[in-house]
Design a protein around this motif. Structure first.
Motif, mmCIF file in Angstrom:
data_model
loop_
_atom_site.group_PDB
_atom_site.id
_atom_site.type_symbol
_atom_site.label_atom_id
_atom_site.label_comp_id
_atom_site.label_asym_id
_atom_site.label_seq_id
_atom_site.Cartn_x
_atom_site.Cartn_y
_atom_site.Cartn_z
ATOM 1 N N ALA A 153 60.778 34.894 67.892
ATOM 2 C CA ALA A 153 60.746 35.280 69.296
ATOM 3 C C ALA A 153 61.868 35.169 70.216
ATOM 4 N N PRO A 154 62.627 33.659 69.947
ATOM 5 C CA PRO A 154 63.649 33.215 70.771
ATOM 6 C C PRO A 154 64.750 34.086 70.332
ATOM 7 N N VAL A 155 65.261 34.416 69.137
ATOM 8 C CA VAL A 155 66.295 35.483 68.887
ATOM 9 C C VAL A 155 65.837 36.614 69.444
ATOM 10 N N HIS A 156 64.693 37.307 69.360
ATOM 11 C CA HIS A 156 64.686 38.644 70.068
ATOM 12 C C HIS A 156 64.780 38.513 71.513
ATOM 13 N N LEU A 157 64.173 37.516 72.021
ATOM 14 C CA LEU A 157 64.430 37.396 73.629
ATOM 15 C C LEU A 157 65.885 37.289 73.850
ATOM 16 N N GLY A 158 66.697 36.502 73.163
ATOM 17 C CA GLY A 158 68.119 36.453 73.629
ATOM 18 C C GLY A 158 68.806 37.935 73.209
ATOM 19 N N TRP A 184 58.218 43.685 76.731
ATOM 20 C CA TRP A 184 58.750 43.486 75.518
ATOM 21 C C TRP A 184 58.581 42.147 74.675
ATOM 22 N N ARG A 185 58.157 40.978 75.692
ATOM 23 C CA ARG A 185 58.246 39.576 75.418
ATOM 24 C C ARG A 185 57.204 39.625 74.132
ATOM 25 N N ASP A 186 56.120 39.882 74.121
ATOM 26 C CA ASP A 186 55.113 39.427 73.063
ATOM 27 C C ASP A 186 55.061 40.185 71.748
ATOM 28 N N PRO A 187 54.339 39.831 70.801
ATOM 29 C CA PRO A 187 54.532 40.569 69.595
ATOM 30 C C PRO A 187 54.491 42.189 69.426
ATOM 31 N N VAL A 188 53.258 42.402 70.275
ATOM 32 C CA VAL A 188 53.168 43.776 70.366
ATOM 33 C C VAL A 188 54.190 44.594 71.265
ATOM 34 N N GLY A 189 54.719 44.099 72.057
ATOM 35 C CA GLY A 189 55.964 44.306 72.837
ATOM 36 C C GLY A 189 57.317 44.465 72.266
ATOM 37 N N GLN A 190 57.617 43.435 71.419
ATOM 38 C CA GLN A 190 58.442 43.222 70.489
ATOM 39 C C GLN A 190 58.586 44.418 69.284
ATOM 40 N N ALA A 192 57.228 47.333 69.472
ATOM 41 C CA ALA A 192 57.402 48.594 70.327
ATOM 42 C C ALA A 192 58.684 48.659 70.729
ATOM 43 N N PHE A 193 59.475 47.379 71.015
ATOM 44 C CA PHE A 193 61.046 47.789 71.687
ATOM 45 C C PHE A 193 61.828 48.373 70.478
ATOM 46 N N TYR A 194 61.627 47.932 69.265
ATOM 47 C CA TYR A 194 62.402 48.201 68.325
ATOM 48 C C TYR A 194 62.133 49.478 67.641
ATOM 49 N N ARG A 195 60.693 49.843 67.847
ATOM 50 C CA ARG A 195 60.148 51.140 67.362
ATOM 51 C C ARG A 195 60.698 52.185 67.979
ATOM 52 N N GLN A 196 60.796 52.310 69.638
ATOM 53 C CA GLN A 196 61.361 53.417 70.463
ATOM 54 C C GLN A 196 62.686 53.511 70.043
ATOM 55 N N ILE A 197 63.499 52.517 69.979
ATOM 56 C CA ILE A 197 64.989 52.739 69.487
ATOM 57 C C ILE A 197 65.080 53.326 68.133
ATOM 58 N N ALA A 198 64.364 52.899 67.343
ATOM 59 C CA ALA A 198 64.442 53.642 65.954
ATOM 60 C C ALA A 198 64.274 55.020 65.927
ATOM 61 N N GLN A 199 63.313 55.742 66.878
ATOM 62 C CA GLN A 199 63.248 56.819 67.207
ATOM 63 C C GLN A 199 63.887 57.563 67.751
#
Length: 281
Positions: A153-158, A184-190, A192-199
Motif C-alpha cells: 500500500a505505501p508504495v502504491h500510494l507513493g 484508489w487508496r484501499d485494496p479494491v481501489g488499488q 481498479a486503478f491499475y485495471r483501468q490503465i491496463a485496459q
C-alpha cells in the motif's frame, strides 16, 4: 473554488454495475463527464455554480469514484461509451449539453458518434480524442497490471500521488491531492486503478477519429496551455477535425484545469452555455 460539492446519491444498475449519479438545479440539461483517474469530484463545484440556470447531471464512470469497481467488469472506453449512452436513456435526456474532460471526451464522442445519442452542444476540455495518448507509465502497467495491483500500500500510494501531481501545473494542495487519491487508496481501489490503465487502448479513439467531421452540433474546445498530459496542439487538431468548432487556450493551466484555473474555466463554461442556450451565433 473546490469543495465536496453535491453527493452522488442515486444509482443506475447497468450490466451488473452500479453507476453513481445525481442531478441538481433547474433549466436546460447539462451533463458533465470526468476522465481518468478522476471522478465527478472535479466537476462538482462547477455543477453547483451552474445549477441556478441549468439542470446539471454528474456521474462516475463504472470503475471510478463512487461507482462499482468489481474486478470482473471491463472498464475500457468502449464499455464507458455504452454506459454513458445507456445512462442518457435512463435519464430520458433527448439532447443535453455535454461538458467533458480527459477520457470523458472519448466517452461522450463514442456515445454521440457510434451509439446515436443526440447532444445540443459539446464542450471538450483537455480531452482524450486523438491519437497518440497514454504514457510510458500506461504501457508499463498494461504489461504488469497484476503486479502493480499487488504493490504494498505505501508504495502504491507513493506512485499514485506522484502520478496525479503531474497533471497539475500550479501544484495540488494537500486537500486536493487527498480527494483525488481517495477512490484508489484501499485494496479494491488499488486494483481498479491499475485495471483501468491496463485496459486503455488507442483503438477506441481510432474508431471515432474518422467520424469527427460528422459532428454537427455547436462544439467548443478548451485547453490548458501547460497541459503536459495531453499537449495543447491537440486543441488545434481537434478544431480542424470538427467543422465550426471554437477554441480557447487557458494560460497557467495544466491538465487539471479545474484546479489550476477555476475562475477562468468557470467563466468560460458559463459563457459557452449561455451562448448555446440563447441561440446566439
Amino acid at each position: 473554488m473546490h469543495d465536496t460539492g453535491p453527493q452522488l446519491d442515486r444509482r443506475f444498475a447497468w450490466r451488473g454495475r452500479q453507476i453513481a449519479w445525481t442531478s441538481i438545479g433547474s433549466g436546460p440539461p447539462v451533463v458533465m463527464c470526468h476522465g481518468t483517474p478522476w471522478s465527478s469530484w472535479l466537476w462538482a463545484p462547477y455543477a453547483r455554480a451552474l445549477a441556478a440556470e441549468f439542470t446539471v447531471h454528474l456521474w462516475d464512470m463504472p470503475g471510478y469514484g463512487a461507482s462499482s469497481k468489481a474486478p470482473e467488469h471491463d472498464v475500457d472506453l468502449g464499455i464507458q461509451g455504452q454506459a454513458f449512452a445507456a445512462l442518457l436513456e435512463h435519464w430520458d435526456l433527448e439532447a443535453p449539453h455535454v461538458i467533458a474532460h480527459d477520457y470523458g471526451g472519448a466517452v461522450s464522442l463514442r456515445a454521440h458518434l457510434l451509439h446515436g445519442r443526440r447532444f445540443a452542444s459539446l464542450c471538450l476540455v483537455d480531452v482524450v480524442a486523438l491519437r497518440p495518448w497514454g504514457s510510458p507509465f500506461f504501457t508499463l502497467v498494461a504489461e504488469h497490471a497484476d503486479t502493480f495491483g499487488r504493490l504494498p500500500a505505501p508504495v502504491h500510494l507513493g506512485a499514485l500521488e506522484a502520478y496525479v501531481a503531474g497533471a497539475s501545473h500550479r501544484g495540488l494542495s494537500p486537500a486536493q491531492s487527498a480527494a483525488l487519491l481517495a477512490p484508489w487508496r484501499d485494496p479494491v481501489g488499488q486494483a481498479a486503478f491499475y485495471r483501468q490503465i491496463a485496459q486503455a487502448d488507442e483503438r477506441f479513439t481510432a474508431e471515432i477519429e474518422p467520424h469527427l467531421g460528422e459532428i454537427d452540433v455547436p462544439t467548443h474546445i478548451v485547453w490548458g496551455e501547460q497541459d503536459t498530459w495531453i499537449p495543447p496542439d491537440r486543441a488545434a487538431r481537434l478544431a480542424a477535425a470538427v467543422a465550426g468548432s471554437t477554441v480557447t487556450l487557458v494560460p497557467d493551466a495544466g491538465h487539471l484545469i479545474q484546479l489550476d484555473a477555476p475562475v477562468a474555466l468557470a467563466t468560460e463554461l458559463h459563457r459557452w452555455l449561455v451562448r448555446v442556450t440563447s441561440g446566439a451565433p
